[in-house]
Design an enzyme around this catalytic site. Structure first.
Site, mmCIF file in Angstrom:
data_model
loop_
_atom_site.group_PDB
_atom_site.id
_atom_site.type_symbol
_atom_site.label_atom_id
_atom_site.label_comp_id
_atom_site.label_asym_id
_atom_site.label_seq_id
_atom_site.Cartn_x
_atom_site.Cartn_y
_atom_site.Cartn_z
ATOM 1 N N ASP A 135 2.579 -12.336 -10.880
ATOM 2 C CA ASP A 135 3.288 -12.318 -9.599
ATOM 3 C C ASP A 135 2.335 -12.683 -8.464
ATOM 4 O O ASP A 135 1.416 -11.929 -8.164
ATOM 5 C CB ASP A 135 3.856 -10.913 -9.347
ATOM 6 C CG ASP A 135 4.621 -10.847 -8.026
ATOM 7 O OD1 ASP A 135 5.837 -11.126 -8.045
ATOM 8 O OD2 ASP A 135 4.006 -10.545 -6.988
ATOM 9 N N LYS A 142 6.430 -16.681 -4.094
ATOM 10 C CA LYS A 142 7.371 -16.291 -3.028
ATOM 11 C C LYS A 142 7.246 -17.181 -1.801
ATOM 12 O O LYS A 142 6.158 -17.683 -1.507
ATOM 13 C CB LYS A 142 7.119 -14.833 -2.616
ATOM 14 C CG LYS A 142 6.948 -13.873 -3.777
ATOM 15 C CD LYS A 142 6.817 -12.431 -3.348
ATOM 16 C CE LYS A 142 6.349 -11.561 -4.499
ATOM 17 N NZ LYS A 142 4.902 -11.574 -4.741
ATOM 18 N N TYR A 179 -0.232 -14.883 -0.295
ATOM 19 C CA TYR A 179 -1.449 -14.259 -0.832
ATOM 20 C C TYR A 179 -2.628 -15.243 -0.822
ATOM 21 O O TYR A 179 -3.763 -14.855 -1.090
ATOM 22 C CB TYR A 179 -1.248 -13.745 -2.272
ATOM 23 C CG TYR A 179 -0.126 -12.754 -2.466
ATOM 24 C CD1 TYR A 179 0.505 -12.141 -1.393
ATOM 25 C CD2 TYR A 179 0.312 -12.428 -3.751
ATOM 26 C CE1 TYR A 179 1.536 -11.243 -1.590
ATOM 27 C CE2 TYR A 179 1.347 -11.522 -3.955
ATOM 28 C CZ TYR A 179 1.962 -10.944 -2.870
ATOM 29 O OH TYR A 179 2.986 -10.054 -3.079
ATOM 30 N N HIS A 187 10.336 -13.878 0.288
ATOM 31 C CA HIS A 187 9.373 -12.769 0.366
ATOM 32 C C HIS A 187 9.829 -11.641 1.285
ATOM 33 O O HIS A 187 9.637 -10.464 0.997
ATOM 34 C CB HIS A 187 8.025 -13.325 0.842
ATOM 35 C CG HIS A 187 6.847 -12.494 0.483
ATOM 36 N ND1 HIS A 187 5.612 -13.017 0.244
ATOM 37 C CD2 HIS A 187 6.699 -11.148 0.323
ATOM 38 C CE1 HIS A 187 4.766 -12.051 -0.045
ATOM 39 N NE2 HIS A 187 5.395 -10.907 -0.006
HETATM 40 P P1 NDP Z 1 -0.486 -1.272 -6.865
HETATM 41 O O1 NDP Z 1 0.447 -0.146 -6.714
HETATM 42 O O2 NDP Z 1 -0.414 -2.162 -8.048
HETATM 43 O O3 NDP Z 1 -1.942 -0.659 -6.754
HETATM 44 C C1 NDP Z 1 -3.090 -1.418 -6.799
HETATM 45 C C2 NDP Z 1 -4.270 -0.476 -6.507
HETATM 46 O O4 NDP Z 1 -4.392 0.473 -7.549
HETATM 47 C C3 NDP Z 1 -5.574 -1.211 -6.413
HETATM 48 O O5 NDP Z 1 -6.332 -0.561 -5.408
HETATM 49 C C4 NDP Z 1 -6.200 -0.990 -7.786
HETATM 50 O O6 NDP Z 1 -7.608 -0.964 -7.664
HETATM 51 C C5 NDP Z 1 -5.675 0.377 -8.157
HETATM 52 N N1 NDP Z 1 -5.479 0.528 -9.603
HETATM 53 C C6 NDP Z 1 -4.858 -0.318 -10.445
HETATM 54 N N2 NDP Z 1 -4.817 0.168 -11.685
HETATM 55 C C7 NDP Z 1 -5.452 1.364 -11.647
HETATM 56 C C8 NDP Z 1 -5.729 2.328 -12.626
HETATM 57 N N3 NDP Z 1 -5.352 2.178 -13.893
HETATM 58 N N4 NDP Z 1 -6.393 3.451 -12.236
HETATM 59 C C9 NDP Z 1 -6.792 3.611 -10.960
HETATM 60 N N5 NDP Z 1 -6.553 2.711 -9.980
HETATM 61 C C10 NDP Z 1 -5.879 1.598 -10.317
HETATM 62 O O7 NDP Z 1 -0.381 -2.119 -5.484
HETATM 63 P P2 NDP Z 1 -0.018 -3.582 -5.078
HETATM 64 O O8 NDP Z 1 0.350 -3.549 -3.658
HETATM 65 O O9 NDP Z 1 -1.094 -4.535 -5.462
HETATM 66 O O10 NDP Z 1 1.311 -3.939 -5.886
HETATM 67 C C11 NDP Z 1 1.328 -4.657 -7.078
HETATM 68 C C12 NDP Z 1 1.790 -6.088 -6.855
HETATM 69 O O11 NDP Z 1 3.078 -6.104 -6.255
HETATM 70 C C13 NDP Z 1 0.943 -6.896 -5.869
HETATM 71 O O12 NDP Z 1 -0.296 -7.279 -6.390
HETATM 72 C C14 NDP Z 1 1.874 -8.029 -5.562
HETATM 73 O O13 NDP Z 1 1.900 -8.964 -6.609
HETATM 74 C C15 NDP Z 1 3.205 -7.284 -5.448
HETATM 75 N N6 NDP Z 1 3.497 -6.869 -4.057
HETATM 76 C C16 NDP Z 1 4.591 -7.456 -3.448
HETATM 77 C C17 NDP Z 1 4.937 -7.117 -2.160
HETATM 78 C C18 NDP Z 1 6.118 -7.762 -1.554
HETATM 79 O O14 NDP Z 1 6.294 -7.653 -0.321
HETATM 80 N N7 NDP Z 1 6.956 -8.429 -2.301
HETATM 81 C C19 NDP Z 1 4.165 -6.139 -1.372
HETATM 82 C C20 NDP Z 1 3.052 -5.559 -2.116
HETATM 83 C C21 NDP Z 1 2.760 -5.919 -3.398
HETATM 84 P P3 NDP Z 1 -8.577 -2.071 -8.352
HETATM 85 O O15 NDP Z 1 -8.016 -3.437 -8.078
HETATM 86 O O16 NDP Z 1 -9.876 -1.823 -7.647
HETATM 87 O O17 NDP Z 1 -8.612 -1.727 -9.806
#
Ligand code: NDP
Length: 283
Positions: free
Chosen positions: A44, A74, A49, A107
């Site tokens: 995704d 998106k 981004y 988006h």
């Molecule tokens: P998430 O809820 O996926 O959380 C990501 C965070 O959690 C990062 O800081 C990561 O750190 C940490 N993390 C991931 N796995 C673990 C684990 N197993 N244990 C501990 N910490 C962990 O947040 P996102 O906002 O990134 O959401 C996921 C995806 O959704 C986005 O990447 C994007 O593709 C989409 N999105 C879409 C939006 C929209 O408006 N349509 C808005 C926001 C997101 P680290 O990377 O350091 O491991």
């Protein structure tokens, strides 16, 4: 990999990999490459981004057959409208080095989204996109779009995690057969989610991590989840959620964590709408 079947019959993996906030091109490419190696097939991204090129390079590098992958991107707010959508779509495809997309989402629910939707319906009918959908649409906006257009969105990607479970929105989406896809499944770590005692107790019970319990809970609800991580061990951890099952009691326990409130920006706040309207990107 478990799948969901979208309202047009297209199969979508129930677990994928998100790449928001990985602006560094090399880091993004490496993370997507690791995710594909770990077994993820849904990626995704979004024009906003500014990492579609890195995603495209990782896909090429993986050597995986195109038909095994499910690639989502998106349309950003500044490209809303019929003509702009067509151009933005072409640019996204080029950056991703793809000749078709699996899922294209509006988006944000701002600007001339009806013009965008007409362009997306055409691209869908031409076979350039396998499914079209939206993101961040609250139930009223979603139903209006459905009622005034020919094609019903296949997906609505919205903030969904234990603190904001979207139960009511999910009910409306079920009525119209729109698949719920969770963004921020791990709440981006906010609200001390990884230290939450209820979730830790369940994780200990199942010999899994808190992240795995959350992702399992989402997928058991039939919600598609796309966690993001730049760490290889977490990328693998987040994928390994299909070897255990939460009981109904576990699911009911997680249901008690719902605050029914977003941890992020309200898309109904005029200041937020203004902020998004002025959020111009060089894409
Ligand atoms: P998430 O809820 O996926 O959380 C990501 C965070 O959690 C990062 O800081 C990561 O750190 C940490 N993390 C991931 N796995 C673990 C684990 N197993 N244990 C501990 N910490 C962990 O947040 P996102 O906002 O990134 O959401 C996921 C995806 O959704 C986005 O990447 C994007 O593709 C989409 N999105 C879409 C939006 C929209 O408006 N349509 C808005 C926001 C997101 P680290 O990377 O350091 O491991």
């Amino acid at each position: 990999m478990q799948i969901v079947i979208l309202n047009n019959g297209v199969e979508m993996p129930i677990l994928g990999f998100g790449v928001w906030q990985i602006p560094d091109a090399d880091e993004c490419e490496q993370s997507v490459y690791e995710a594909l190696k770990a077994g993820y097939r849904l990626i995704d991204t979004a024009a906003a981004y500014v990492n579609e090129e890195a995603v495209g390079r990782a896909i090429k590098r993986s050597g995986l057959p195109r038909e095994e992958l499910f690639i989502t991107t998106k349309l950003w707010v500044q490209d809303a409208g019929y003509e702009r959508t067509k151009k933005a779509f072409a640019k996204s495809l080029e950056r991703l080095q793809l000749d078709y997309l699996d899922l294209y989402l509006i988006h944000q629910p701002f600007g001339d989204i009806y013009g965008s939707w007409r362009a997306m319906e055409e691209l869908y009918r031409e076979g350039k996109i396998r499914a079209i959908g939206v993101s961040n649409f609250e139930p009223g906006r979603l139903v209006d779009l459905i009622l005034h257009n020919e094609i019903t969105p296949a997906v609505n990607q919205i903030e969904t995690h234990p603190f904001f479970q979207q139960v009511e929105c999910a009910q409306v989406m079920k009525e119209y057969n729109v698949q719920l896809e969770s963004w921020g499944p791990l709440a981006q770590g906010k609200n001390n989610i990884f230290q939450n005692e209820v979730l830790i107790t369940l994780a200990e019970k199942h010999h899994k991590s808190v992240a795995q319990v959350i992702l399992r809970w989402l997928t058991q609800r039939g919600v598609v989840a796309i966690p993001k991580s730049t760490h290889k061990d977490r990328i693998i951890e987040n994928f390994n959620i299909f070897d255990f099952e939460l009981t109904q009691e576990d699911m009911d326990t997680i249901a008690t964590l719902d605050t029914k409130k977003s941890l992020f920006l309200s898309k109904n706040d005029p200041e937020v709408v203004k902020q998004f309207a002025n959020w111009k990107l060089d894409i």
